[in-house]
Design a protein around this motif. Structure first.
Motif, PDB file in Angstrom:
ATOM      1  N   ALA A 330       0.863  -1.182   0.000  1.00  0.00           N
ATOM      2  CA  ALA A 330       0.000   0.000   0.000  1.00  0.00           C
ATOM      3  C   ALA A 330       0.898   1.231   0.000  1.00  0.00           C
ATOM      4  O   ALA A 330       1.993   1.206   0.571  1.00  0.00           O
ATOM      5  CB  ALA A 330      -0.897   0.001   1.233  1.00  0.00           C
ATOM      6  N   LEU A 332       0.750   5.040   1.177  1.00  0.00           N
ATOM      7  CA  LEU A 332       0.054   6.104   1.884  1.00  0.00           C
ATOM      8  C   LEU A 332       0.474   7.443   1.294  1.00  0.00           C
ATOM      9  O   LEU A 332       1.600   7.599   0.818  1.00  0.00           O
ATOM     10  CB  LEU A 332       0.408   6.068   3.372  1.00  0.00           C
ATOM     11  N   SER A 333      -0.418   8.432   1.328  1.00  0.00           N
ATOM     12  CA  SER A 333      -0.046   9.753   0.807  1.00  0.00           C
ATOM     13  C   SER A 333      -0.845  10.837   1.509  1.00  0.00           C
ATOM     14  O   SER A 333      -1.978  10.606   1.957  1.00  0.00           O
ATOM     15  CB  SER A 333      -0.275   9.827  -0.706  1.00  0.00           C
ATOM     16  N   GLN A 334      -0.240  12.019   1.617  1.00  0.00           N
ATOM     17  CA  GLN A 334      -0.915  13.212   2.111  1.00  0.00           C
ATOM     18  C   GLN A 334      -0.043  14.421   1.753  1.00  0.00           C
ATOM     19  O   GLN A 334       1.157  14.284   1.520  1.00  0.00           O
ATOM     20  CB  GLN A 334      -1.134  13.162   3.622  1.00  0.00           C
ATOM     21  N   ARG A 564       4.619  10.471   0.185  1.00  0.00           N
ATOM     22  CA  ARG A 564       4.173   9.114  -0.116  1.00  0.00           C
ATOM     23  C   ARG A 564       4.995   8.111   0.684  1.00  0.00           C
ATOM     24  O   ARG A 564       6.218   8.236   0.747  1.00  0.00           O
ATOM     25  CB  ARG A 564       4.316   8.829  -1.613  1.00  0.00           C
ATOM     26  N   GLN A 565       4.311   7.161   1.275  1.00  0.00           N
ATOM     27  CA  GLN A 565       4.992   6.183   2.104  1.00  0.00           C
ATOM     28  C   GLN A 565       4.556   4.773   1.737  1.00  0.00           C
ATOM     29  O   GLN A 565       3.452   4.340   2.050  1.00  0.00           O
ATOM     30  CB  GLN A 565       4.679   6.437   3.579  1.00  0.00           C
ATOM     31  N   ASP A 569       1.212  -4.494   3.062  1.00  0.00           N
ATOM     32  CA  ASP A 569      -0.174  -4.541   3.509  1.00  0.00           C
ATOM     33  C   ASP A 569      -0.322  -5.317   4.823  1.00  0.00           C
ATOM     34  O   ASP A 569      -1.404  -5.384   5.392  1.00  0.00           O
ATOM     35  CB  ASP A 569      -1.089  -5.127   2.425  1.00  0.00           C
ATOM     36  N   THR A 575       1.646   5.897  10.175  1.00  0.00           N
ATOM     37  CA  THR A 575       1.120   7.157   9.675  1.00  0.00           C
ATOM     38  C   THR A 575       2.235   7.958   9.016  1.00  0.00           C
ATOM     39  O   THR A 575       3.413   7.802   9.359  1.00  0.00           O
ATOM     40  CB  THR A 575       0.512   8.001  10.813  1.00  0.00           C
TER      41      THR A 575
END
Length: 595
Positions: A330, A332-334, A564-565, A569, A575
């Motif tokens: 997966a 992750l992004s922010q 982006r990390q 899964d 976080t």
């Protein structure tokens, strides 16, 4: 190659950014200055600090501590990191590689940033209060907190006020015995002005400590939540001092944090055990945490695809996209804490009036610039602070691209025909280039400048783009010989003052106000917010400041990088941290993975 920078350019405390440039365009993180507090940092000093860290790291031996405690949950996680830490004493360092390896594994702070955000929450201090004059902070310390037991240190007491006093007096007082025996520098502590802000530290009782400041400072709580303020064991320091080995505090670390140091082999691995006595219930979900040091980003990606790593250090936009297609990964992004912006020189005829600056802002096609510069790894900036920064701005809308409205504003100011302006792009240095050549990175700078030139040409503005070497660029900045300049900023302590005052405060209160913009009404609000200890009143001050900013438009926020990390899964609880490091407290695995 490491060389001494000119002394006039040295300012400690920079966290060098190693994020690779995106191939969908060249994202220039050279612009993203990780500058602590109100002290500016430039490219020469970041290269200098990197060289110092390399020299220190080269001196560290293989370090092994025999585990003396029971395991926690049986889950073993491997993180493929991008480099070796320079050491394990957070106060000495300024880089996310160091902080990920030492700060958030081994130590705690009086106040801490919440996981995944910049809100400050209680840490080793369970509560605190501020005096009415804003100059005294009283911390009530947490009871029943144990320091880690290792083969080289077995604590005889729990954490108390002596440890807090030792930690800060060591940085504050050059005559403190441990400081004299191990005289290292504390770049963040000094660069943020805490050596001048803190008047004294009083131990009221074993679980109460008072910090008396020379002046009110609302950002103080955020500042002591930062990495350099990690609390050390005074008992362990005294043991090292008596043994004549104070430097071991940087090689064999002891703290109160979620993981216990086991061993470090430079360039290969760092091994930690989960802390079974951690004071925060449920935060330690791993029995073992291993850092597999893997400098090559391509190799990190391969290791993740092969299941050798469950978490890897940053990846390029292209690599993140490829990993996102992997069924066991997966991404992750922010929005991140790195902002590109265009600042306007209020002393020049072309950009003197706020209406003209607003017109230039309306004419910027941010979406096109973000796509060209970042590909899928950026977003348009909507405000002078990122969306993850407190105070969040209510009902903030996407920036408007409205060239017709921009032309109307210019006509209202009497600009019926073309007028000219000079746009300055920052230079580029090898210490920022990663795996790209200086020429490639410079073309990324030029790309953004050319896109702005085309945007402004559509509203009748004739722009000349100028890009120089460092000395000429510095001369242009000092002489204010430009109308607009592309620059960048990266917040580092989660306090809004780190953005507002650094970029738009008047005079020497601002470290990166390179245009000399000064608005007395806005500056008064920022001064007020800087000393206001009431969170609600302080938030209101900043919301009013944003309204003035929108009207005066000292700079145009253009883009934010997208953090982006990639994670397996099987990983739970990880976080993205806005301030750039990684944390493994609260992180677990769905199934047990053996190292």
């Amino acid at each position: 190659m490491c060389s001494d920078p000119p002394s006039s350019h040295v300012s400690p405390g920079y966290k060098l950014l190693h994020q690779p440039y995106q191939m969908a365009g060249l994202v220039d993180n050279a612009l993203m200055r990780r500058t602590p507090g109100s002290k500016s940092m430039n490219m020469f000093s970041s290269q200098f600090l990197s060289c110092v860290k390399l020299a220190v790291a080269a001196s560290l031996p293989i370090m092994v501590a025999t585990p003396t405690h029971a395991s926690t949950h049986g889950a073993n996680l491997t993180y493929c990191s991008e480099g070796s830490p320079a050491g394990f004493d957070p106060a000495q360092y300024t880089h996310e590689v160091d902080f990920t390896a030492n700060t958030f594994t081994i130590y705690n702070r009086l106040a801490e940033f919440e996981r995944g955000g910049t809100k400050v929450v209680p840490g080793l201090a369970e509560s605190w209060e501020v005096s009415p004059d804003g100059r005294t902070y009283t911390f009530h310390l947490r009871h029943n907190v144990k320091f880690q037991t290792t083969s080289f240190f077995k604590p005889t007491r729990e954490f108390d006020a002596d440890d807090v006093v030792f930690t800060f007096e060591r940085m504050l007082d050059s005559n403190q015995p441990f400081h004299r025996a191990y005289p290292v520098s504390f770049p963040y502590f000094s660069a943020m002005g805490l050596d001048k802000l803190i008047a004294k530290i009083d131990k009221v009782d074993p679980y109460t400590v008072k910090f008396i400041l020379n002046e009110p400072s609302a950002p103080f709580i955020h500042n002591i939540a930062m990495e350099y303020a990690s609390v050390l064991s005074a008992e362990y320091a005294n043991q090292l001092l008596k043994a004549g080995r104070p430097f071991n505090i940087n090689q064999y670390p002891v703290g109160t944090g979620p993981f216990v140091f086991e061993s470090y082999t430079k360039g290969k691995t760092i091994r930690f055990d989960g802390n079974p006595n951690y004071w925060k219930p449920g935060a330690v979900k791993l029995s073992k945490l291993t850092f597999a040091i893997t400098p090559d980003p391509g190799v990190r990606v391969q290791k993740m695809e092969n299941g050798e790593c469950q978490v890897i250090a940053y990846s390029t936009s292209m690599e993140a996209s490829d990993l996102a297609e992997h069924r066991d990964v997966a991404v992750l992004s922010q929005p991140g804490f790195q902002m590109l912006y265009v600042a306007y020189n209020p002393a020049r005829k072309a950009t003197r009036h706020a209406a003209i600056r607003r017109a230039l802002d309306l004419a910027i096609n941010r979406d096109a610039i973000v796509q060209a510069m970042y590909g899928g790894a950026g977003v348009a900036a909507m405000a002078p602070i990122p969306p993850t920064q407190w105070p969040q701005l209510p009902n903030r809308k996407q920036p408007v691209y409205a060239p017709q409205e921009a032309r109307k504003l210019l006509r209202n100011k009497g600009h019926f025909n073309h007028f000219k302006m000079v746009l300055l792009a920052e230079p580029v240095f090898p210490s920022y280039q990663g795996e790209k050549s200086v020429a490639e990175v410079a073309s990324g700078h030029r790309m953004m400048a050319e896109m702005l030139r085309q945007d402004w040409k559509k509203i009748g503005v004739d722009v000349t783009v100028m890009q120089y070497g460092w000395q000429e660029y510095a001369d242009k900045i000092r002489s204010k010989n430009f109308d607009a300049v592309i620059s960048g900023w990266r917040g580092d302590n989660g306090d809004p003052d780190n953005w507002f005052s650094s970029l738009i405060a008047c005079g020497n209160k601002a470290s990166n106000n390179i245009t000399g913009f000064c608005d007395p009404q806005l500056d008064k609000l920022l001064d007020q917010a800087r000393v206001e200890s009431n969170a609600k009143r302080r938030q209101d001050d900043y919301l009013r400041a944003v309204k003035i900013f929108d009207n005066k438009k000292p700079f145009s926020p253009v883009s934010l990088s997208l953090a982006r990390q990639p994670v397996s899964d099987q990983v739970t609880g990880l976080t993205i941290e806005p301030l750039g490091y990684l944390r493994f407290d609260g992180v677990g695995l769905r199934t047990s993975i053996q190292p």
